[in-house]
Structures are given as C-alpha cells and as structure tokens.
Design a protein around this motif. Structure first.
Motif, mmCIF file in Angstrom:
data_model
loop_
_atom_site.group_PDB
_atom_site.id
_atom_site.type_symbol
_atom_site.label_atom_id
_atom_site.label_comp_id
_atom_site.label_asym_id
_atom_site.label_seq_id
_atom_site.Cartn_x
_atom_site.Cartn_y
_atom_site.Cartn_z
ATOM 1 N N ALA A 28 0.839 -1.202 0.000
ATOM 2 C CA ALA A 28 0.000 0.000 0.000
ATOM 3 C C ALA A 28 0.874 1.253 0.000
ATOM 4 C CB ALA A 28 -0.942 -0.008 1.201
ATOM 5 N N TRP A 29 1.925 1.219 0.813
ATOM 6 C CA TRP A 29 2.811 2.380 0.875
ATOM 7 C C TRP A 29 3.506 2.586 -0.456
ATOM 8 C CZ3 TRP A 29 8.128 3.113 0.509
ATOM 9 C CH2 TRP A 29 8.572 4.374 0.893
ATOM 10 N N LEU A 30 4.010 1.490 -1.075
ATOM 11 C CA LEU A 30 4.675 1.615 -2.379
ATOM 12 C C LEU A 30 3.706 2.129 -3.448
ATOM 13 C CD1 LEU A 30 6.909 -1.605 -2.451
ATOM 14 C CD2 LEU A 30 7.667 0.770 -2.307
ATOM 15 N N SER A 31 2.481 1.633 -3.391
ATOM 16 C CA SER A 31 1.475 2.087 -4.351
ATOM 17 C C SER A 31 1.187 3.571 -4.157
ATOM 18 C CB SER A 31 0.197 1.263 -4.183
ATOM 19 O OG SER A 31 -0.799 1.768 -5.042
ATOM 20 N N ALA A 32 1.032 3.993 -2.921
ATOM 21 C CA ALA A 32 0.777 5.403 -2.630
ATOM 22 C C ALA A 32 1.967 6.253 -3.044
ATOM 23 C CB ALA A 32 0.473 5.583 -1.147
ATOM 24 N N ARG A 33 3.139 5.750 -2.759
ATOM 25 C CA ARG A 33 4.355 6.482 -3.137
ATOM 26 C C ARG A 33 4.442 6.622 -4.659
ATOM 27 N NH1 ARG A 33 10.390 4.241 -2.407
ATOM 28 N NH2 ARG A 33 11.408 5.886 -3.559
ATOM 29 N N PHE A 34 4.153 5.519 -5.362
ATOM 30 C CA PHE A 34 4.189 5.541 -6.829
ATOM 31 C C PHE A 34 3.163 6.555 -7.370
ATOM 32 C CE2 PHE A 34 2.548 4.009 -10.907
ATOM 33 C CZ PHE A 34 3.705 4.078 -11.662
ATOM 34 N N ARG A 35 1.928 6.535 -6.808
ATOM 35 C CA ARG A 35 0.902 7.486 -7.253
ATOM 36 C C ARG A 35 1.312 8.914 -6.934
ATOM 37 N NH1 ARG A 35 -3.866 4.070 -4.991
ATOM 38 N NH2 ARG A 35 -2.803 4.805 -3.166
ATOM 39 N N ALA A 36 1.871 9.136 -5.767
ATOM 40 C CA ALA A 36 2.299 10.486 -5.387
ATOM 41 C C ALA A 36 3.415 10.960 -6.302
ATOM 42 C CB ALA A 36 2.746 10.507 -3.930
ATOM 43 N N GLN A 37 4.324 10.042 -6.586
ATOM 44 C CA GLN A 37 5.440 10.398 -7.467
ATOM 45 C C GLN A 37 4.909 10.736 -8.860
ATOM 46 O OE1 GLN A 37 8.416 7.361 -7.701
ATOM 47 N NE2 GLN A 37 9.814 8.640 -8.874
ATOM 48 N N ALA A 38 4.001 9.910 -9.359
ATOM 49 C CA ALA A 38 3.428 10.172 -10.679
ATOM 50 C C ALA A 38 2.651 11.485 -10.666
ATOM 51 C CB ALA A 38 2.516 9.024 -11.105
ATOM 52 N N TYR A 39 1.897 11.717 -9.597
ATOM 53 C CA TYR A 39 1.136 12.958 -9.475
ATOM 54 C C TYR A 39 2.090 14.148 -9.416
ATOM 55 C CZ TYR A 39 -2.147 16.377 -7.617
ATOM 56 O OH TYR A 39 -2.912 17.502 -7.421
ATOM 57 N N GLY A 40 3.144 13.981 -8.637
ATOM 58 C CA GLY A 40 4.136 15.058 -8.522
ATOM 59 C C GLY A 40 4.815 15.329 -9.847
ATOM 60 N N GLU A 41 5.161 14.279 -10.563
ATOM 61 C CA GLU A 41 5.787 14.468 -11.871
ATOM 62 C C GLU A 41 4.811 15.151 -12.837
ATOM 63 O OE1 GLU A 41 7.087 10.607 -13.023
ATOM 64 O OE2 GLU A 41 8.763 10.580 -11.612
ATOM 65 N N GLY A 42 3.530 14.761 -12.717
ATOM 66 C CA GLY A 42 2.524 15.409 -13.561
ATOM 67 C C GLY A 42 2.420 16.883 -13.237
ATOM 68 N N ILE A 43 2.444 17.196 -11.944
ATOM 69 C CA ILE A 43 2.390 18.604 -11.535
ATOM 70 C C ILE A 43 3.632 19.331 -12.014
ATOM 71 C CG2 ILE A 43 2.486 20.133 -9.537
ATOM 72 C CD1 ILE A 43 0.599 18.223 -8.127
ATOM 73 N N GLU A 44 4.776 18.677 -11.898
ATOM 74 C CA GLU A 44 6.011 19.305 -12.367
ATOM 75 C C GLU A 44 5.937 19.559 -13.873
ATOM 76 O OE1 GLU A 44 9.180 16.772 -11.160
ATOM 77 O OE2 GLU A 44 8.955 17.245 -9.034
ATOM 78 N N ARG A 45 5.386 18.602 -14.629
ATOM 79 C CA ARG A 45 5.261 18.796 -16.078
ATOM 80 C C ARG A 45 4.315 19.956 -16.385
ATOM 81 N NH1 ARG A 45 3.396 13.446 -17.883
ATOM 82 N NH2 ARG A 45 4.051 12.727 -15.879
ATOM 83 N N VAL A 46 3.231 20.041 -15.640
ATOM 84 C CA VAL A 46 2.289 21.133 -15.854
ATOM 85 C C VAL A 46 2.957 22.461 -15.533
ATOM 86 C CG1 VAL A 46 0.146 22.174 -15.021
ATOM 87 C CG2 VAL A 46 0.224 19.749 -15.542
ATOM 88 N N VAL A 47 3.714 22.500 -14.444
ATOM 89 C CA VAL A 47 4.407 23.735 -14.075
ATOM 90 C C VAL A 47 5.436 24.087 -15.138
ATOM 91 C CG1 VAL A 47 5.981 24.761 -12.390
ATOM 92 C CG2 VAL A 47 3.961 23.500 -11.608
ATOM 93 N N GLU A 48 6.140 23.076 -15.652
ATOM 94 C CA GLU A 48 7.126 23.343 -16.695
ATOM 95 C C GLU A 48 6.448 23.853 -17.966
ATOM 96 O OE1 GLU A 48 9.187 19.687 -17.262
ATOM 97 O OE2 GLU A 48 10.245 19.800 -15.355
ATOM 98 N N ASP A 49 5.267 23.302 -18.281
ATOM 99 C CA ASP A 49 4.552 23.699 -19.490
ATOM 100 C C ASP A 49 3.724 24.962 -19.290
ATOM 101 O OD1 ASP A 49 5.618 21.516 -20.713
ATOM 102 O OD2 ASP A 49 3.834 20.250 -20.473
ATOM 103 N N ARG A 50 3.734 25.503 -18.100
ATOM 104 C CA ARG A 50 2.906 26.663 -17.790
ATOM 105 C C ARG A 50 3.211 27.836 -18.718
ATOM 106 N NH1 ARG A 50 3.423 30.697 -13.065
ATOM 107 N NH2 ARG A 50 1.364 31.639 -13.061
ATOM 108 N N GLU A 51 4.502 28.066 -18.982
ATOM 109 C CA GLU A 51 4.867 29.170 -19.865
ATOM 110 C C GLU A 51 4.309 28.956 -21.264
ATOM 111 O OE1 GLU A 51 8.994 29.998 -19.796
ATOM 112 O OE2 GLU A 51 9.075 30.159 -17.613
ATOM 113 N N ALA A 52 4.382 27.710 -21.729
ATOM 114 C CA ALA A 52 3.821 27.421 -23.059
ATOM 115 C C ALA A 52 2.317 27.667 -23.055
ATOM 116 C CB ALA A 52 4.130 25.991 -23.468
ATOM 117 N N TYR A 53 1.635 27.209 -21.988
ATOM 118 C CA TYR A 53 0.194 27.416 -21.892
ATOM 119 C C TYR A 53 -0.139 28.899 -21.845
ATOM 120 C CZ TYR A 53 -0.094 22.444 -20.637
ATOM 121 O OH TYR A 53 -0.005 21.085 -20.633
ATOM 122 N N GLN A 54 0.641 29.658 -21.098
ATOM 123 C CA GLN A 54 0.394 31.094 -21.018
ATOM 124 C C GLN A 54 0.635 31.769 -22.376
ATOM 125 O OE1 GLN A 54 2.861 32.334 -17.750
ATOM 126 N NE2 GLN A 54 1.202 32.072 -16.244
ATOM 127 N N GLY A 55 1.645 31.294 -23.101
ATOM 128 C CA GLY A 55 1.907 31.831 -24.441
ATOM 129 C C GLY A 55 0.739 31.549 -25.382
#
Length: 165
Positions: free
Chosen positions: A27-54
């Motif tokens: 359960a912990w590994l699954s939660a960690r994996f989901r959190a990591q994936a969610y975090g990476e998704g958030i990081e990708r969105v933050v990285e793409d934020r400038e493109a979205y704003q453009g």
C-alpha cells in the motif's frame, strides 16, 4: 525450550505479521508511486505553464484582432449600399446594351436596304430620271454609311433578312 505447539503459534503469528507488513508495504509503495506520478505530472504542468500562457496570449490577441476586424452594422449597411449601387449600374448597363443592340439592328437594316435600291436602279426605266436620282441618292447614303462602319451588304438583296453579312 519451547514446545512445538508454541513454536507453531509463534510461526503463525510471525507469518501474520509478515503478511500484514507486506500488505502495508505494498500500500505504501502504491501510494508512493501514485504520489510520485502525481508530482511528476504537476512538475510537467508547471514546466509547461509558460507554453500554456503563451498559447493563451496568442488566443487573446487573435480574439482581439477578430473583434477589431469584425464588421459593424454600419459596415454591413455600406456594403449593401455598394451592392445595390453596382446592381443599379449593371441594370443601367444592360438597358444601354439593349438600346445599342436595337440601334445597331436599325443601322444594319438601313444599310442592307442599299441592295434593294441598287435593284430598283437597275430596273428603272430610262425615262424616269427623277426616280433614278432618288434611288441613286438612297443607295449612295447607305454605301457611305456602310463604309464608315465597316459593314458589308449582302448582294443581291435578301428577302428574309435585313441584316448585313
């Protein structure tokens, strides 16, 4: 030291603890994996934020251009007035064209009568000088007009058509 029954109970308890630990670990590994994936998704969105704003800025500019270029009611009215004006001019041009065709037809008929006058001159009695001179004048007037307009007259006179060829 311990009896076999106590060992069996301890082994069963240890197996239960390991199973519970594995369940929590999974359960912990699954939660960690989901959190990591969610975090990476958030990081990708933050990285793409400038493109979205453009893209957003470009879309807003395009909308602004569309609003500025969108014709107003006044522009539509002006365009309609211009179309009516051109339509009226076209109607006037068609009327003028029809009138010129009628005039051209009348001129062609007038010039085509020369052949009839030549026939009348050829058939004129030698004693009829007044008729000869009159027909000669009509034929000459039609010849001069035909020359000026570059029209050809059919010879001999055509009975059915008064037009030139």
């Amino acid at each position: 030291m311990f009896s076999p029954a106590a060992r069996a109970v301890a082994a069963a308890a240890a197996a239960a603890v390991r199973a519970e630990r594995d369940r929590y670990r999974t359960a912990w590994l699954s939660a960690r994996f989901r959190a990591q994936a969610y975090g990476e998704g958030i990081e990708r969105v933050v990285e793409d934020r400038e493109a979205y704003q453009g893209w957003l800025r470009e879309a807003q500019e395009a909308l602004g251009r569309m609003d500025r270029s969108r014709p107003t009611n006044h522009a539509y009215e002006a365009a309609c007035a211009a179309l009516w004006k051109h339509r009226d001019r076209a109607d006037d041009a068609e009327a003028e064209r029809d009138e010129l065709r009628q005039q051209a037809s009348a001129v062609s008929e007038f010039v085509a009568q020369r052949a009839e006058y030549i026939t009348a001159i050829n058939n004129c009695h030698p004693d009829n000088a007044a008729g000869y001179d009159r027909w000669q004048g009509h034929a000459e007037a039609r010849r001069q007009l035909a020359e000026q307009l570059d029209l050809r007259v059919a010879w001999p006179a055509e009975d059915d058509q008064g037009a030139t060829s």
